[in-house]
Design a protein around this motif. Structure first.
Motif, mmCIF file in Angstrom:
data_model
loop_
_atom_site.group_PDB
_atom_site.id
_atom_site.type_symbol
_atom_site.label_atom_id
_atom_site.label_comp_id
_atom_site.label_asym_id
_atom_site.label_seq_id
_atom_site.Cartn_x
_atom_site.Cartn_y
_atom_site.Cartn_z
ATOM 1 N N LEU A 57 6.101 -33.835 -2.877
ATOM 2 C CA LEU A 57 6.546 -33.654 -4.257
ATOM 3 C C LEU A 57 6.180 -34.869 -5.102
ATOM 4 O O LEU A 57 5.734 -34.734 -6.257
ATOM 5 N N ARG A 58 6.337 -36.058 -4.519
ATOM 6 C CA ARG A 58 5.991 -37.263 -5.261
ATOM 7 C C ARG A 58 4.482 -37.323 -5.522
ATOM 8 O O ARG A 58 4.029 -37.702 -6.616
ATOM 9 N N ARG B 77 3.637 -34.927 -8.376
ATOM 10 C CA ARG B 77 3.990 -35.471 -9.702
ATOM 11 C C ARG B 77 2.993 -36.550 -10.106
ATOM 12 O O ARG B 77 2.597 -36.627 -11.281
ATOM 13 N N GLY C 23 9.814 -25.531 -9.203
ATOM 14 C CA GLY C 23 9.489 -25.884 -7.823
ATOM 15 C C GLY C 23 10.383 -25.258 -6.779
ATOM 16 O O GLY C 23 10.134 -25.385 -5.590
ATOM 17 N N SER D 256 12.847 -30.275 -9.350
ATOM 18 C CA SER D 256 11.406 -30.106 -9.156
ATOM 19 C C SER D 256 10.731 -29.323 -10.294
ATOM 20 O O SER D 256 9.530 -29.088 -10.244
ATOM 21 N N ASP E 263 10.681 -32.907 -17.572
ATOM 22 C CA ASP E 263 11.293 -32.394 -16.339
ATOM 23 C C ASP E 263 12.161 -31.191 -16.671
ATOM 24 O O ASP E 263 12.174 -30.713 -17.809
ATOM 25 N N GLU F 273 13.491 -26.116 -6.039
ATOM 26 C CA GLU F 273 14.559 -27.030 -5.644
ATOM 27 C C GLU F 273 15.040 -27.782 -6.877
ATOM 28 O O GLU F 273 14.293 -27.940 -7.851
ATOM 29 N N HIS G 122 8.429 -33.475 2.667
ATOM 30 C CA HIS G 122 8.523 -32.669 1.447
ATOM 31 C C HIS G 122 8.665 -33.576 0.223
ATOM 32 O O HIS G 122 8.048 -33.343 -0.816
ATOM 33 N N GLU G 123 9.521 -34.602 0.363
ATOM 34 C CA GLU G 123 9.666 -35.539 -0.754
ATOM 35 C C GLU G 123 8.346 -36.250 -1.045
ATOM 36 O O GLU G 123 7.995 -36.479 -2.215
#
Length: 682
Positions: A555-556, A559, A658, A663, A577, A660, A551-552
């Motif tokens: 997400l990265r 971005r 997002g 996010s 952000d 979370e 998941h990280e």
């Protein structure tokens, strides 16, 4: 200084008056209970009053658990929470006695029936031990305890025990709880312990009446006693020093109390009547020297002014475990040889009194000469022994002087060794404290790690694990020390034990993906465990959650894609952000507002260009419209963002949540109004 002594820590139950709680009678709990009671009684003065408790047992196996001081968690039901918190530390699901209590107790192996006793003790606890010993051994141990205690020392026995016949050594303080105090008398010098103790035989024979009591009340023995007293010859029983310990029959014709001290008047030689002394003295010395019966006949004793003939018998008495005694019997020869004269026969001629007197004197003179000759021989032998003893003493004195010099040298060496030991002790104490801190740091560190980690030894037994591993691998605190093959983990990993053994043998890292019973995937990594000497001493298992890492990563990647899209757009674009900090902007935006990445990236949007962006319309757009509507088109901004360059801009904004924390993304696109009015203000 308070010194206590417990001769059997692994077999005695602590009493409720001394112990803070009735702990079970095993593993040295009585000694620890006494230490806890003293610490609670002394309070803040415990550090100023030195306390030393010696706890001993004949079995080294029984002492070892007492030294460890580790108890099951079930003692929590017997102890108050305050005592548990103060005097115990919980380790691996068990309770360990605190160091402040453990330092007061010294555990050692000792046999109280054979080994030298302690000395200068304040208290001796010997509970439920004497009941397994005989009367002779109990009497000897009472003398040992009397010697070991201080003049004001206390002795505590079990509920079924007492000092017995040794009441002259101890006085009762508390009869109910069997507490005694030492009397101020000299300790008997002879308290050697005979080897006559058989606990198993004492345990198995059960309660019964003593043989002595049974025989004393026997009718047969009573009849024998009456016959011996009435028809047997009178006599006495004396010890090695000729002190009378028992009278048998009527001895008034032969003995009479001597004037003076009553304790000294029981000496047989001083109580002998006139005419009996020389023969009695010769017979006693002869029997004691040869250890054989001696008989003297024809002695004449004077009683109430009349002379009587008497035969003397001295017989040694030997009983195992007791001192030698002598039985002295006085027999009347006329009673045995008396003959009834015939009727009508001529009367016997009367004996001449002068002849009898001369004969008696001659016999006494011969006895005196014999006695004096024996004394002279004994004196000569004693003189020779004294001379040889004097020579031995002189040589021993020289040896003692040389030994004394050696002892002085050894004393100096011991003092220097003691100083070195004190230094080493201080270093060990410091290292122990450092080790305790490191252990505490390790426990806290493992508790904070959000990764399932298990450390196993070279024998594949579990050493440590993190709280996260309890859920993932189905572990509990009592699993420490168990082989990992006996654990049924929640992950699907057949052959886990073989993988760990392969890692230890080949010193290689093994990795694989595993799934738990709930369908979650983890990355399992097994690597060798190396100690401080760089030697392989086990393995470390680590489980990483693949889903969260994926998941990280996604997400990265999202971005990074957003930043790439922003860079490609020709229209000025600003990306923020969720906290309204600048994450990225493109070159048209930098050219329009004269900003660089160094003074804009990661800065609060209202702080850009020294606060020039902190204007109410922008606050309304970012703090009110976008959080409420998530999207806004052609929002009009009129402001001089660059000095001497007033601007009229239309802003299109979008807010993407997002789901979370961290996010959320806010994207703003700027364009010149060019005289146009905005399509919508709200």
């Amino acid at each position: 200084m308070i010194r206590a002594y417990n001769p059997s820590p692994a077999r005695c139950r602590p009493h409720s008056r001394l112990a803070p709680t009735p702990l079970r009678c095993s593993t040295g709990e009585e000694a620890y209970s006494v230490a806890i009671a003293l610490l609670e009684f002394l309070g803040e003065e415990s550090s100023a009053v030195p306390v030393q408790i010696f706890a001993t047992d004949v079995s080294e196996t029984a002492i070892e658990p007492a030294r460890n001081g580790i108890y099951a968690d079930s003692i929590a039901s017997d102890l108050s929470p305050e005592r548990l918190r103060r005097f115990f530390t919980k380790t691996d699901g068990k309770y360990r006695i605190a160091k402040v209590v453990r330092d007061l107790c010294v555990f050692a192996r000792q046999d109280v029936t054979r080994d030298p006793p302690f000395s200068k003790l304040d208290l001796i606890l010997c509970r439920n031990v004497l009941i397994y010993m005989g009367a002779v051994l109990q009497r000897k141990l009472m003398a040992v305890f009397h010697y070991a205690l201080k003049p004001s020392g206390f002795l505590m026995l079990g509920g079924a025990e007492t000092v017995g016949a040794q009441a002259d050594l101890f006085a009762v303080i508390d009869k109910k709880h069997r507490i005694f105090v030492k009397r101020a008398i000299e300790t008997p010098s002879n308290f050697q312990i005979p080897v006559e103790y058989n606990p198993s035989r004492s345990l198995n024979r059960g309660p019964r009446l003593p043989t002595e009591m049974h025989s004393t009340h026997s009718f047969q023995n009573e009849a024998n006693r009456l016959i011996l007293d009435r028809y047997g010859p009178p006599g006495v029983i004396v010890d090695e020093n000729f002190q009378i310990v028992q009278f048998r029959g009527k001895t008034g014709f032969y003995l009479e109390p001597a004037p003076g001290d009553a304790a000294q008047s029981l000496n047989l030689l001083k109580m002998a009547r006139e005419g009996l002394l020389h023969g009695l003295q010769t017979a006693l010395y002869g029997a004691r020297k040869a250890d054989k019966p001696v008989r003297k006949q024809g002695l004449r004793v004077v009683s109430n002014g009349k002379g009587h003939e008497v035969d003397l018998h001295v017989i040694p008495l030997t009983v195992p475990g007791e001192e030698r005694h002598f039985l002295v019997l006085f027999e009347d020869p006329t009673a045995a040889t008396e003959v009834v004269p015939e009727v009508g026969g001529p009367p016997a001629p009367p004996a001449s009194s002068d002849d009898e007197r001369v004969k008696q004197l001659q016999e006494e003179l011969a006895a005196s000469r014999e006695y004096l000759q024996s004394i002279i021989q004994d004196l000569e032998a004693a003189n020779e022994e004294l001379q040889s003893a004097n020579e031995e003493i002189l040589s021993s004195n020289e040896e003692l002087q040389s030994t004394n010099e050696e002892l002085d040298t050894a004393k100096e060496e011991l003092q220097s060794t003691n100083e070195e030991l004190n230094t080493v002790n201080e270093e060990l104490h410091g290292r122990n404290e450092e080790l305790s801190r490191v252990n505490s740091d390790l426990v806290n560190l493992l508790g904070c790690v959000e990764i399932a980690i298990v450390i196993v030894g070279s024998d594949l037994s579990i050493r440590r694990f993190t709280p996260m591993a309890e859920k993932v691998l189905n572990l509990i605190p009592t699993d420490i020390g168990r082989p990992i093959s006996q654990i049924k983990p929640n992950i699907e990993c057949p052959g886990l034990e073989k993988m760990i053994a392969r890692v230890i043998d080949t010193v290689t890292i093994q990795e694989m993906n595993v799934r738990d019973s709930e369908g979650n995937w983890y990355a399992l990594r097994i690597r060798p465990y190396k100690n401080v000497e760089n030697r392989i001493d086990g393995a470390v298992l680590a489980l990483f959650d693949i889903a969260s890492r994926r998941h990280e990563l996604e997400l990265r990647q999202a971005r990074d894609s957003s930043r790439a899209i922003v860079e490609m757009m020709r229209q000025p674009v600003l990306m923020l952000d969720g906290h309204l900090r600048v994450q990225a902007f493109n070159r048209p935006f930098a050219d329009l507002f004269a900003l660089s990445a160094d003074n804009a990236i990661h800065r609060y949007v209202y702080d850009l260009d020294a606060g020039r962006w902190d204007i109410p319309p922008l606050h309304r757009l970012l703090d009110e419209l976008l959080p409420r509507q998530s999207r806004c088109a052609e929002f009009l901004l009129e402001h001089e963002f660059v000095p001497a360059r007033p601007m009229k801009l239309l802003v299109d904004g979008i807010r993407i949540d997002g789901g979370e924390p961290g996010s959320t993304i806010v994207v703003l696109a700027f364009q010149d109004a060019g005289g146009r009015e905005p399509a919508a203000r709200d």
